[in-house]
Design a protein around this motif. Structure first.
Motif, mmCIF file in Angstrom:
data_model
loop_
_atom_site.group_PDB
_atom_site.id
_atom_site.type_symbol
_atom_site.label_atom_id
_atom_site.label_comp_id
_atom_site.label_asym_id
_atom_site.label_seq_id
_atom_site.Cartn_x
_atom_site.Cartn_y
_atom_site.Cartn_z
ATOM 1 N N UNK A 106 0.827 -1.131 -0.202
ATOM 2 C CA UNK A 106 0.053 0.010 -0.020
ATOM 3 C C UNK A 106 0.867 1.189 0.013
ATOM 4 N N UNK A 107 2.040 1.239 0.601
ATOM 5 C CA UNK A 107 2.759 2.463 0.791
ATOM 6 C C UNK A 107 3.571 2.604 -0.542
ATOM 7 N N UNK A 108 3.662 1.334 -1.251
ATOM 8 C CA UNK A 108 4.338 1.702 -2.600
ATOM 9 C C UNK A 108 3.504 2.153 -3.422
ATOM 10 N N UNK A 109 2.058 2.436 -3.311
ATOM 11 C CA UNK A 109 1.016 2.781 -4.249
ATOM 12 C C UNK A 109 0.253 1.686 -4.849
ATOM 13 N N UNK A 110 0.575 0.373 -4.389
ATOM 14 C CA UNK A 110 -0.010 -0.838 -5.120
ATOM 15 C C UNK A 110 -1.568 -0.696 -5.155
ATOM 16 N N UNK A 111 -2.042 -1.379 -6.259
ATOM 17 C CA UNK A 111 -3.650 -1.867 -6.171
ATOM 18 C C UNK A 111 -3.836 -3.067 -5.496
ATOM 19 N N UNK A 112 -3.719 -3.062 -4.164
ATOM 20 C CA UNK A 112 -3.490 -4.391 -3.212
ATOM 21 C C UNK A 112 -4.582 -4.591 -2.533
ATOM 22 N N UNK A 113 -5.019 -5.970 -2.439
ATOM 23 C CA UNK A 113 -6.005 -6.353 -1.158
ATOM 24 C C UNK A 113 -5.431 -7.545 -0.574
ATOM 25 N N UNK A 114 -6.250 -8.036 0.460
ATOM 26 C CA UNK A 114 -5.901 -9.380 0.969
ATOM 27 C C UNK A 114 -6.805 -10.429 1.202
ATOM 28 N N UNK A 115 -6.379 -11.718 1.298
ATOM 29 C CA UNK A 115 -7.369 -12.722 1.169
ATOM 30 C C UNK A 115 -6.891 -13.594 2.393
ATOM 31 N N UNK A 116 -7.648 -13.935 3.514
ATOM 32 C CA UNK A 116 -7.355 -15.116 4.402
ATOM 33 C C UNK A 116 -8.361 -16.130 4.405
ATOM 34 N N UNK A 117 -7.827 -17.394 4.051
ATOM 35 C CA UNK A 117 -8.807 -18.486 3.898
ATOM 36 C C UNK A 117 -9.328 -18.894 5.214
ATOM 37 N N UNK A 118 -10.588 -19.458 5.217
ATOM 38 C CA UNK A 118 -11.299 -19.757 6.169
ATOM 39 C C UNK A 118 -10.710 -21.166 6.922
ATOM 40 N N UNK A 119 -10.492 -21.280 8.193
ATOM 41 C CA UNK A 119 -9.826 -22.446 8.557
ATOM 42 C C UNK A 119 -10.860 -23.587 8.415
ATOM 43 N N UNK A 120 -12.183 -23.376 8.560
ATOM 44 C CA UNK A 120 -13.161 -24.386 8.516
ATOM 45 C C UNK A 120 -13.426 -24.913 7.283
ATOM 46 N N UNK A 121 -13.912 -23.958 6.172
ATOM 47 C CA UNK A 121 -14.349 -24.126 5.009
ATOM 48 C C UNK A 121 -13.189 -24.648 3.876
ATOM 49 N N UNK A 122 -11.949 -23.731 4.302
ATOM 50 C CA UNK A 122 -10.905 -23.901 3.073
ATOM 51 C C UNK A 122 -9.527 -24.614 3.472
ATOM 52 N N UNK A 123 -9.410 -24.255 4.944
ATOM 53 C CA UNK A 123 -8.284 -24.806 5.360
ATOM 54 C C UNK A 123 -7.247 -24.199 5.274
ATOM 55 N N UNK A 124 -5.920 -24.701 5.436
ATOM 56 C CA UNK A 124 -4.763 -23.922 5.442
ATOM 57 C C UNK A 124 -3.918 -24.054 4.009
ATOM 58 N N UNK A 125 -3.343 -22.919 3.732
ATOM 59 C CA UNK A 125 -2.481 -22.853 2.615
ATOM 60 C C UNK A 125 -3.304 -22.482 1.157
ATOM 61 N N UNK A 126 -2.606 -22.402 0.116
ATOM 62 C CA UNK A 126 -3.473 -22.374 -1.186
ATOM 63 C C UNK A 126 -4.464 -23.278 -1.540
ATOM 64 N N UNK A 127 -5.765 -22.687 -2.063
ATOM 65 C CA UNK A 127 -6.677 -23.287 -2.517
ATOM 66 C C UNK A 127 -7.177 -22.968 -3.614
ATOM 67 N N UNK A 128 -7.524 -24.127 -4.561
ATOM 68 C CA UNK A 128 -7.742 -23.927 -5.610
ATOM 69 C C UNK A 128 -8.954 -22.984 -6.112
ATOM 70 N N UNK A 129 -9.937 -23.380 -5.345
ATOM 71 C CA UNK A 129 -11.022 -22.607 -5.442
ATOM 72 C C UNK A 129 -10.833 -21.327 -5.159
ATOM 73 N N UNK A 130 -10.277 -21.022 -4.103
ATOM 74 C CA UNK A 130 -9.950 -19.583 -3.503
ATOM 75 C C UNK A 130 -9.032 -18.740 -4.454
ATOM 76 N N UNK A 131 -8.243 -19.296 -5.214
ATOM 77 C CA UNK A 131 -7.368 -18.552 -6.224
ATOM 78 C C UNK A 131 -8.121 -18.561 -7.324
ATOM 79 N N UNK A 132 -9.010 -19.243 -7.732
ATOM 80 C CA UNK A 132 -9.880 -18.920 -8.961
ATOM 81 C C UNK A 132 -10.545 -17.957 -8.781
ATOM 82 N N UNK A 133 -11.414 -17.764 -7.269
ATOM 83 C CA UNK A 133 -12.229 -16.821 -7.238
ATOM 84 C C UNK A 133 -11.553 -15.246 -7.183
ATOM 85 N N UNK A 134 -10.123 -15.373 -6.533
ATOM 86 C CA UNK A 134 -9.449 -14.271 -6.542
ATOM 87 C C UNK A 134 -9.058 -13.569 -7.953
#
Length: 776
Positions: A106-134
């Motif tokens: 953000x300080x660098x002026x990037x167009x940025x957001x963040x995504x934290x997966x849900x422990x119960x529905x997505x679990x830990x780490x990269x998730x195919x569906x989450x990546x596709x949605x992003x």
């Protein structure tokens, strides 16, 4: 009897000449020199680096694998206005690393957001569906933090959708690294075969290094958040991490972050005395609770917001989630303990599997950890849910059992499984729970799990209460921050007596007492040991205590206290446990149980376990008693019988039950007048049926029935009377004889002497007598 939870290992004292040299070279106190040497710090330069880390402690970030490549891609995305998503994790390290990366971009002026997966529905780490949605929402660059190095499948999916992934992670490396655009990881070797100089960074630490590379300077405004992640993830507090936490604690003490200040207020932390312990016990649990109970995404907003009202609102929410987490853990732990106790698994199994109903999945790992602490064996805690045939849970282990290796052979029978030596997560069908239990027991046998092996506890030294001073406490503080690889020193404190022993807390879970030595007194607190209060109050066993020296501030008054890590009782050579009743539990401990009366032995033989010995006093051998625990079960009639027994054995401990149903001393020895009265009665009355007329005789002579029976036995032994079919008559041919020559009379004298010495005496007199007999 309180046993230690740990195996105490007293650090070997360093050579005095080595200590003196380091103290002189580094210009430090000998105590500090000795403590630092114990931690492997042996040169003046190393002492300076450890005690006073500087900016030079931060390594060149570009020494890390793929840092150049990753930074170029991020800079390209910023310059081109590409949408970047920071993909984080739901624990405190994940939340803080997401915050560090998000604020940097953000300080660098990037167009940025963040995504934290849900422990119960997505679990830990990269998730195919989450990546596709992003990616569908316009992201062309994903930067993972605190995860990604094992996200092969999701990264392949991102590549196919023409989205680059820059992985920043610190977790264990898989056999095959993912096909990411860049993998920034301190343990991945570069093309020259070199790894980053310090491999123990946490996720927030790696994100901090990326920020350092992007900003071309140490990002001091992010070191507070990075320190939180570093402490929360329990990584090594040496090298770069030590600098991060030391500077981070200072930064938090002067923080202007509304969210962090609000969270500190909710946690009841005194910012004027802030330390790394406040992160570990105050801030980190509240951040972790967000992901454990619901959704961790608000944690990033909490740390990064500059809206004070929103900060206060989110801090209260985090505190509420933490309170909920604690109440759920307490509830499920209580239910789990009840389940374990009801099942009888403690006596039958080396491992534990507990399955609850509709338990919150986010706290099962904590419950498992508490069960491991209580029962000292590998434990898996799972839960089923209404309408599902699956159970899901977490496991925790002990040092000498690889839990991941134990379950791996049945991986194909699990729905989901992952973890490492000490912690796992898994999902299985309900009908596979017996398979899991059997596999764990099989693994316990294969790994030769020995439940008697205690975890080790390093003891820095032994000091008397008189040396626990504010000066010593200040010296210890200079070694902070404390944590992994730099633990707070633990001392065994010598004292003369315990005082003011009591359980404390709402449910009396904790223990408080004072260590007294002369005029010196030190308060000690032992969390979770409240049940030991009664034992400490009533037992004669000697007590040893180890713990960390710290301070307690109450009503603006600061006093020293010992935070107890462990305590144990050691048996003195002789223990007074005299009793009028014998119970089965008194025979549970392995030892040699000695009897003086065969009738009592036969009555109680079934109480004694198979590994113990049951023996009459005249059959005790040195081999059976020496070095063992010797129990004197009943009271001898003749004191010399005990004296001769003790003279020939050398037990480790002698426990005195000295059971006697009725004391002879309460009846005493009849006087000569009583004998005369009974003799005249027999002489004047023929054919006296002692069985049928005892009560009337007792009332007539005003002598107790037991005394009359005793005197009749004496008369019979002296041939003063005859008895046939319980009918007494005077022996017409009797001759005068001294009462003292009757065996029963002599035995009564011996019994009274034994009772006086063994049963009527006080504890000090009894113990001293037995010690003299044992020669100790």
């Amino acid at each position: 009897m309180i046993d230690s939870k740990y195996k105490w290992q007293l650090d070997q004292p360093a050579d005095s000449s080595v200590v003196d040299k380091l103290a002189k070279d580094a210009n430090i106190d000998p105590f500090m020199a000795k403590t630092l040497i114990q931690r492997g710090i042996t040169s003046a330069d190393a002492v300076e680096d450890f005690l006073n880390p500087s900016v030079s402690a931060f390594h060149d970030p570009f020494l890390m694998h793929d840092m150049h490549k990753g930074i170029e891609r991020i800079q390209q995305a910023v310059e081109n206005g590409e949408h970047i998503t920071v993909y984080g994790d739901y624990d405190a390290d994940g939340i803080t690393s997401t915050t560090v990366m998000y604020e940097t971009l953000s300080d660098l002026g990037a167009d940025v957001d963040y995504y934290i997966p849900n422990r119960f529905t997505e679990g830990y780490g990269p998730n195919v569906e989450a990546f596709q949605k992003i990616i569908q929402k316009g992201t062309s660059l994903i930067v993972t933090v605190d995860n990604g190095v094992a996200g092969n499948q999701a990264i392949v999916a991102a590549n196919e959708l023409h989205c680059d992934v820059v992985v920043t992670d610190h977790h264990s490396l898989p056999e095959k690294l993912p096909d990411a655009y860049a993998i920034i990881h301190p343990r991945v070797k570069n093309e020259n075969g070199d790894a980053y100089p310090f491999g123990d960074l946490c996720g927030a630490g790696v994100a901090f290094k990326v920020a350092q590379a992007l900003m071309d300077e140490v990002p001091s405004d992010l070191i507070d958040i990075t320190a939180i992640g570093t402490v929360a993830d329990v990584v090594s507090l040496r090298d770069e991490n030590r600098a991060i936490v030391k500077f981070g604690v200072q930064a938090i003490s002067n923080s202007q972050r509304p969210g962090l200040l609000a969270l500190i207020k909710e946690a009841g932390i005194d910012l004027g005395r802030f330390s790394e312990e406040d992160i570990g016990f105050g801030i980190a649990p509240r951040l972790n609770s967000l992901g454990r109970i619901k959704d961790a995404t608000v944690g990033v907003e909490l740390l990064s917001t500059f809206d004070e009202d929103r900060a206060g609102e989110l801090a209260k929410f985090a505190n509420q989630q933490n309170d909920l987490r604690k109440s759920l853990v307490d509830q499920f732990f209580t239910e789990a303990v009840q389940s374990v106790e009801d099942s009888g698994d403690i006596s039958q199994r080396h491992t534990l599997v507990v399955v609850g109903h509709n338990w919150h999945q986010g706290v099962l790992g904590i419950v498992a950890s508490r069960l491991v602490d209580k029962y000292q064996r590998p434990t898996i805690v799972m839960t089923d849910t209404d309408g599902s045939e699956e159970v899901k849970g977490s496991g925790r282990s002990v040092d000498n059992f690889d839990l991941f290796k134990a379950i791996d052979p049945i991986r194909d029978q699990t729905i989901g499984f992952g973890g490492h030596h000490s912690a796992v997560g898994l999902t299985i069908k309900k009908d596979k729970v017996p398979v899991l239990k059997d596999q764990l027991e099989k693994a316990a046998e294969e790994q030769q799990l020995d439940l008697s092996v205690k975890p080790k506890l390093a003891i820095a030294g032994v000091i008397p209460v008189s040396q626990v001073t504010a000066v010593l406490c200040d010296k210890i503080k200079t070694l902070a921050p404390f944590g992994q690889d730099n633990p707070k020193p633990i001392f065994q404190v010598q004292f003369d007596q315990l005082a003011n022993v009591k359980a404390m807390g709402k449910t009396s879970d904790h223990l408080k007492f004072s260590l007294v030595q002369g005029n010196n007194r030190l308060t000690a607190i032992a969390f979770g040991r409240g049940s030991a209060a009664v034992e400490l109050q009533n037992s004669q066993a000697a007590v040893q205590v180890v713990g960390e020296i710290g301070e307690n501030t109450w009503n603006n008054r600061t006093t020293l206290q010992l935070m107890v890590d462990d305590l144990k009782q050691t048996l003195p050579p002789v223990i007074d446990e005299r009793t009028h009743e014998l119970h089965r539990k008194m025979f549970a401990t392995v030892g040699t149980y000695v009897f003086f009366h065969e009738k009592v032995l036969k009555q109680l033989q079934g109480y004694v376990g198979g590994q113990s010995q049951v023996v009459m006093y005249d059959q005790v051998t040195e081999a059976s008693a020496n070095g063992n625990r010797l129990y004197i079960v009943d009271c001898p009639d003749v004191l010399d019988d005990l004296v001769q027994l003790l003279a020939k054995v050398q037990p480790q401990t002698t426990v005195l039950y000295l059971y006697k149903k009725q004391l002879i001393s309460k009846i005493g020895m009849p006087d000569r007048n009583s004998y005369a009265k009974l003799f005249r009665f027999v002489k004047e009355h023929s054919n006296v049926n002692i069985a049928m007329q005892l009560k009337q005789i007792s009332e007539h002579l005003h002598i107790s029935a037991r005394t009359i029976i005793f005197m009749v036995q004496v008369f019979l032994e002296l041939d003063f009377i005859t008895i046939q079919d319980r009918v007494i008559n005077l022996n017409p041919n009797y001759t005068a004889r001294d009462l003292k020559t009757a065996p029963s009379y002599h035995l009564r004298v011996e019994q009274l002497a034994a009772e006086k010495k063994l049963l009527v005496s006080n504890t000090h007199e009894l113990v001293s007598f037995v010690k003299d007999c044992l020669g100790v």
